[in-house]
Structure formats: structure tokens, C-alpha cells
Design an enzyme around this catalytic site. Structure first.
Site, PDB file in Angstrom:
ATOM      1  N   HIS A   1      26.886 -54.932 -76.364  1.00 46.28           N
ATOM      2  CA  HIS A   1      26.582 -55.187 -77.780  1.00 46.28           C
ATOM      3  C   HIS A   1      27.612 -54.551 -78.698  1.00 46.28           C
ATOM      4  CE1 HIS A   1      24.753 -51.217 -78.817  1.00 46.28           C
ATOM      5  NE2 HIS A   1      24.374 -51.215 -77.559  1.00 46.28           N
TER       6      HIS A   1
ATOM      7  N   ASP B   1      27.099 -53.896 -82.153  1.00 41.52           N
ATOM      8  CA  ASP B   1      26.591 -53.064 -83.253  1.00 41.52           C
ATOM      9  C   ASP B   1      26.458 -51.597 -82.827  1.00 41.52           C
ATOM     10  OD1 ASP B   1      24.509 -54.134 -81.520  1.00 41.52           O
ATOM     11  OD2 ASP B   1      23.081 -53.085 -82.792  1.00 41.52           O
TER      12      ASP B   1
ATOM     13  N   ASP C   1      28.180 -46.155 -76.724  1.00 42.66           N
ATOM     14  CA  ASP C   1      27.068 -47.112 -76.890  1.00 42.66           C
ATOM     15  C   ASP C   1      27.428 -48.104 -77.993  1.00 42.66           C
ATOM     16  OD1 ASP C   1      24.651 -48.409 -77.143  1.00 42.66           O
ATOM     17  OD2 ASP C   1      23.572 -46.704 -77.953  1.00 42.66           O
TER      18      ASP C   1
ATOM     19  N   GLU D   1      21.516 -55.046 -81.095  1.00 45.28           N
ATOM     20  CA  GLU D   1      20.784 -54.370 -80.015  1.00 45.28           C
ATOM     21  C   GLU D   1      20.028 -53.155 -80.537  1.00 45.28           C
ATOM     22  OE1 GLU D   1      20.153 -51.380 -76.797  1.00 45.28           O
ATOM     23  OE2 GLU D   1      21.316 -51.183 -78.624  1.00 45.28           O
ATOM     24  N   GLU D   2      20.660 -52.417 -81.457  1.00 47.46           N
ATOM     25  CA  GLU D   2      20.051 -51.162 -81.923  1.00 47.46           C
ATOM     26  C   GLU D   2      18.793 -51.403 -82.755  1.00 47.46           C
ATOM     27  OE1 GLU D   2      20.923 -48.491 -80.665  1.00 47.46           O
ATOM     28  OE2 GLU D   2      23.017 -48.677 -80.062  1.00 47.46           O
TER      29      GLU D   2
HETATM   30  C1  LIG Z   1      17.401 -36.606 -62.671  1.00 47.31           C
HETATM   31  C2  LIG Z   1      18.131 -36.722 -63.928  1.00 47.31           C
HETATM   32  C3  LIG Z   1      18.345 -38.133 -64.349  1.00 47.31           C
HETATM   33  C4  LIG Z   1      18.862 -38.103 -65.723  1.00 47.31           C
HETATM   34  C5  LIG Z   1      19.148 -39.439 -66.194  1.00 47.31           C
HETATM   35  C6  LIG Z   1      19.712 -39.360 -67.585  1.00 47.31           C
HETATM   36  C7  LIG Z   1      20.942 -40.155 -67.660  1.00 47.31           C
HETATM   37  C8  LIG Z   1      21.244 -40.608 -69.022  1.00 47.31           C
HETATM   38  C9  LIG Z   1      22.331 -41.593 -68.960  1.00 47.31           C
HETATM   39  C10 LIG Z   1      22.397 -42.591 -69.788  1.00 47.31           C
HETATM   40  C11 LIG Z   1      21.411 -42.796 -70.894  1.00 47.31           C
HETATM   41  C12 LIG Z   1      20.791 -44.155 -70.835  1.00 47.31           C
HETATM   42  C13 LIG Z   1      21.031 -44.892 -72.098  1.00 47.31           C
HETATM   43  C14 LIG Z   1      20.758 -46.333 -71.889  1.00 47.31           C
HETATM   44  C15 LIG Z   1      21.273 -47.205 -72.989  1.00 47.31           C
HETATM   45  C16 LIG Z   1      20.376 -47.152 -74.149  1.00 47.31           C
HETATM   46  C17 LIG Z   1      20.745 -48.132 -75.227  1.00 47.31           C
HETATM   47  C18 LIG Z   1      20.104 -47.643 -76.504  1.00 47.31           C
HETATM   48  O1  LIG Z   1      20.544 -46.666 -77.058  1.00 47.31           O
HETATM   49  N1  LIG Z   1      19.039 -48.297 -76.970  1.00 47.31           N
HETATM   50  C19 LIG Z   1      18.320 -47.843 -78.134  1.00 47.31           C
HETATM   51  C20 LIG Z   1      17.952 -48.937 -79.085  1.00 47.31           C
HETATM   52  C21 LIG Z   1      16.906 -49.917 -78.671  1.00 47.31           C
HETATM   53  C22 LIG Z   1      17.187 -51.097 -78.067  1.00 47.31           C
HETATM   54  N2  LIG Z   1      16.026 -51.766 -77.887  1.00 47.31           N
HETATM   55  C23 LIG Z   1      15.000 -51.019 -78.358  1.00 47.31           C
HETATM   56  C24 LIG Z   1      13.628 -51.265 -78.373  1.00 47.31           C
HETATM   57  C25 LIG Z   1      12.783 -50.301 -78.882  1.00 47.31           C
HETATM   58  C26 LIG Z   1      13.294 -49.119 -79.365  1.00 47.31           C
HETATM   59  C27 LIG Z   1      14.666 -48.874 -79.371  1.00 47.31           C
HETATM   60  C28 LIG Z   1      15.518 -49.839 -78.839  1.00 47.31           C
HETATM   61  C29 LIG Z   1      17.119 -47.036 -77.715  1.00 47.31           C
HETATM   62  O2  LIG Z   1      16.666 -47.089 -76.555  1.00 47.31           O
HETATM   63  O3  LIG Z   1      16.604 -46.309 -78.582  1.00 47.31           O
END
Ligand SMILES: CCCCCCCC/C=C\CCCCCCCC(=O)N[C@@H](Cc1c[nH]c2ccccc12)C(=O)O
Length: 342
Positions: free
Chosen positions: A5, A7, A37, A71-72
Site C-alpha cells: 500500500h 498511503d 509500512d 490501507e491505514e
Molecule cells: C514471540 C515474539 C513474536 C513477536 C512478533 C512481533 C513482530 C512484529 C513484526 C511486525 C509487525 C506486524 C505489522 C503488520 C503490518 C501491519 C499493518 C498496519 O499497520 N495496519 C494498521 C492499519 C489497519 C489496517 N486495517 C485495519 C483494520 C482495523 C484497524 C486498523 C487497521 C493496523 O493494524 O493498525
């Protein structure tokens, strides 16, 4: 299909070491809003395409690239429109790859080598508004309880009573079992025998925010509003709380637990948005998408061990569940524990 994405979340000017949209390179890092991100994935996909075009590469099968622009804020006008268009054409996808987990270097306590985690599922989410309305008044003659006091107590109860530790009920256990050989003794024995040791391991995992996030539904108070003047007791106080739902629970179950925990009828609870955890994508040896991804990770990241994991954030890929049963969330970069807060 490969997704990314364009944005980014907002970048208020304060608190930056370099201007947020400068893309300045410093000490081996590119600084700027959205570098992790999700610009890194966007650029990765586009550069790979350029390279393949230059080399005259002819793919064996057709593939799609989907670059969302919202996406955000849940992907309603980006990813969801892409899905609608593909559905109207009757397209079925072999697998979907989107942003998500990464090659974790020193993030999982006890694991020395970098390990690649592919998100084979994604937590659910529910966002609630908690509102308290009480008669307003003058601060010189306050009542016993105010809207702010009642709401604060409710929010505090939520923080002091986290949802249950679900380790062993969800797919995160497969991750530890597959990585068992990467831990030193005695952790390797414990990880290979979760049937016996999961109560101890679950207690250790909940001590750190990043691993706590994979063992339970998390509670985050994100907005708190009340009052406009120092000598006026306000009528209304409102808080927004976001829960990320463990794959072993549902929206309905979380809502029931939250109502019981708050247990105060003066606190009105309304649901702003919600969705259940995503289905678990296959990661067996016969699955084309997972195996292709695993081979690619091995070739790029010096044979880093690969394991399935739970993506703790939400991604555009969740809108693709009707087009494929194989959705994988992996961002092709290394992350150290200090990077988690970047
Ligand atoms: C044993 C230890 C394991 C530790 C694992 C931790 C690793 C962390 C590594 C990466 C982090 C993962 C991030 C994934 C991408 C997230 C994308 C994002 O930031 N999304 C937002 C926005 C969002 C998108 N759709 C929705 C729906 C509802 C709320 C928010 C969002 C987010 O998730 O907030």
C-alpha cells in the site's frame, strides 16, 4: 497476487529527527513516514518488476500486483475495490502475499539466529466507544462521581483485567514448535513439548508487549476526551478502546468479556467497527504459495529458518478471503527488537 500500500499514517511535525517526508539516509536507515509500512514493500515489488522486464523474464503464469491507497483506514476504496473488480471477472487466486511479519533478528527471546515468520493468519479487531453522560455542574460543588471519574474507573478496570492468556489455543503454538530447534537447552525441549510446558511459556511470553500480543486479545485505550474548562464539570466523557482479537476468540466473545469487566450501566458501549480473526492459511509441504515463499526467503536471507506466525497488525489482505484460502503476510526485511518501535 502481491499486495502493498502507498498511503501512510499522518506525520505531525513534532518529534522527528529528520523531516518526515525527506527520505533521508542516516546510519544505514532511511528515515521517513512509511519507510517500513509500507514503502519498502511497494519499492521492492516495483524494482523486482523492472529487473524482470530488463531480463526479458517470461512468467509461467499470470499474476497481479495490487497497490492500495487507503490501507491505514481499512482499505474500503483501495483493496476492497480491487477485490470487487477481480470477483466481477471471476478470478480465483492461488495465493496472496501482503505486508506483515518479517525476518526477526533477536526479537524472539532465546532464539539466536534470524528467523523468518510468515503470517498465516491475522488477529481480529474491535473498536469501542465508551461514553458516560452525567449532569454537568460547577467545580465548586462537585457530586460524588463525575462523568470523567466513572469513565476513568471503567477504563482502568479494562487495563487491570486483561483478556485471558490463550497460548496453546491458537496457531502461535505451531510457530514455537517449528522453531524449537533454534532455542538452546532447556528451552528447545520445552518448545518441543508444549503439551507439558505451555503454562510456563505462556507466563513468560506475556511479560513483553510484542509477545504478549500473540498470546491474548490486547486492550489499548487510544482516545480519551472530556471537559473544556477547569471549573466546569462536563456532561460527557468518552474513550475509544481498540482490542486486537486472538485467533482463539471472536468479536462476540470479546464484547461479552468487556461488558462483564466494565459492569457499569452508566457506561454506554458502542461498536465503531469489528471483524473476527482471519482464517488460518495452509502451510503444509504441498502448499504452493507457502512453499514458494519459503524457498524465496531461504535464497534471499541466508537460509533463515521459516515458520508460520500470527500477524498482530491488520492488512489489506483480509479483504481477499473470498478469492483464495492462502493469504500470507510477510515484509521482506530484517527487524531487530529496537526496530519494533520505529
Ligand atoms: C514471540 C515474539 C513474536 C513477536 C512478533 C512481533 C513482530 C512484529 C513484526 C511486525 C509487525 C506486524 C505489522 C503488520 C503490518 C501491519 C499493518 C498496519 O499497520 N495496519 C494498521 C492499519 C489497519 C489496517 N486495517 C485495519 C483494520 C482495523 C484497524 C486498523 C487497521 C493496523 O493494524 O493498525
Amino acid at each position: 497476487m502481491i499486495l502493498a500500500h502507498l498511503d501512510v499514517v499522518p506525520a505531525p511535525p513534532e518529534g522527528w529527527d529528520v523531516p518526515p517526508f525527506s527520505g533521508e539516509e542516516r546510519d544505514g536507515y532511511i528515515y521517513g513516514r512509511g519507510t517500513l509500512d509500507d514503502k519498502s514493500c511497494v519499492i521492492g515489488v516495483l524494482q523486482a518488476l523492472e529487473l524482470m522486464l530488463k531480463r526479458g523474464y517470461k512468467p509461467k503464469r499470470s499474476f497481479y500486483i495490487g497497490l492500495g491507497h487507503d490501507e491505514e483506514v481499512s482499505g474500503h476504496n483501495g483493496a476492497m475495490k480491487i477485490v470487487e473488480r477481480l470477483q466481477s471477472r471471476g478470478v480465483k487466486l492461488l495465493f496472496v502475499l501482503d505486508e506483515g511479519l518479517a525476518v526477526l533478528d533477536g526479537v524472539i527471546q532465546g532464539v539466536k539466529r534470524p528467523v523468518a515468520l510468515i503470517g498465516t493468519t491475522e488477529k481480529g479487531s474491535i473498536t469501542l466507544n465508551l461514553t458516560v453522560n452525567q449532569p454537568p455542574g460547577h467545580s465548586s460543588m462537585p457530586p460524588e462521581e463525575t462523568s470523567i471519574g466513572i469513565l476513568s474507573a471503567a477504563v482502568s478496570r479494562l487495563e487491570r483485567n486483561p483478556l485471558p492468556n490463550m497460548f496453546g489455543v491458537g496457531p502461535e503454538a505451531s510457530m514455537f514448535e517449528q522453531l524449537a530447534g533454534e532455542f538452546a537447552f532447556p528451552l528447545n525441549v520445552m518448545m518441543a513439548n508444549l503439551w507439558l510446558f505451555s503454562p510456563i511459556i505462556s507466563r513468560v511470553l506475556e511479560r513483553t508487549p510484542s509477545s504478549n500480543a500473540i498470546v491474548r486479545t490486547t486492550t489499548a485505550i487510544t482516545i480519551f476526551n472530556a471537559g473544556v474548562k477547569s471549573n466546569v464539570i462536563p456532561r460527557m466523557a468518552r474513550a475509544t478502546v481498540n482490542f486486537r482479537i486472538h485467533p482463539g476468540q471472536t468479536v462476540t466473545e470479546v464484547l461479552d468479556i468487556v461488558r462483564n469487566t466494565i459492569s457499569d450501566e452508566r457506561v454506554e458501549i458502542s461498536v465503531l467497527n469489528s471483524f473476527d480473526p482471519l482464517p488460518i492459511s495452509p502451510f503444509d509441504e504441498s502448499n504452493f504459495g507457502y512453499q514458494t515463499l519459503q524457498r524465496t526467503i531461504h535464497s534471499v536471507f541466508s537460509a533463515a529458518p521459516v515458520a508460520p506466525g500470527v500477524c498482530i497488525g491488520n492488512t489489506d489482505s483480509r479483504h481477499f478471503v473470498n478469492l483464495t484460502d492462502s493469504i500470507y503476510r510477510f515484509s521482506p526485511f530484517k527487524m531487530k527488537s529496537e526496530d519494533l518501535s520505529r
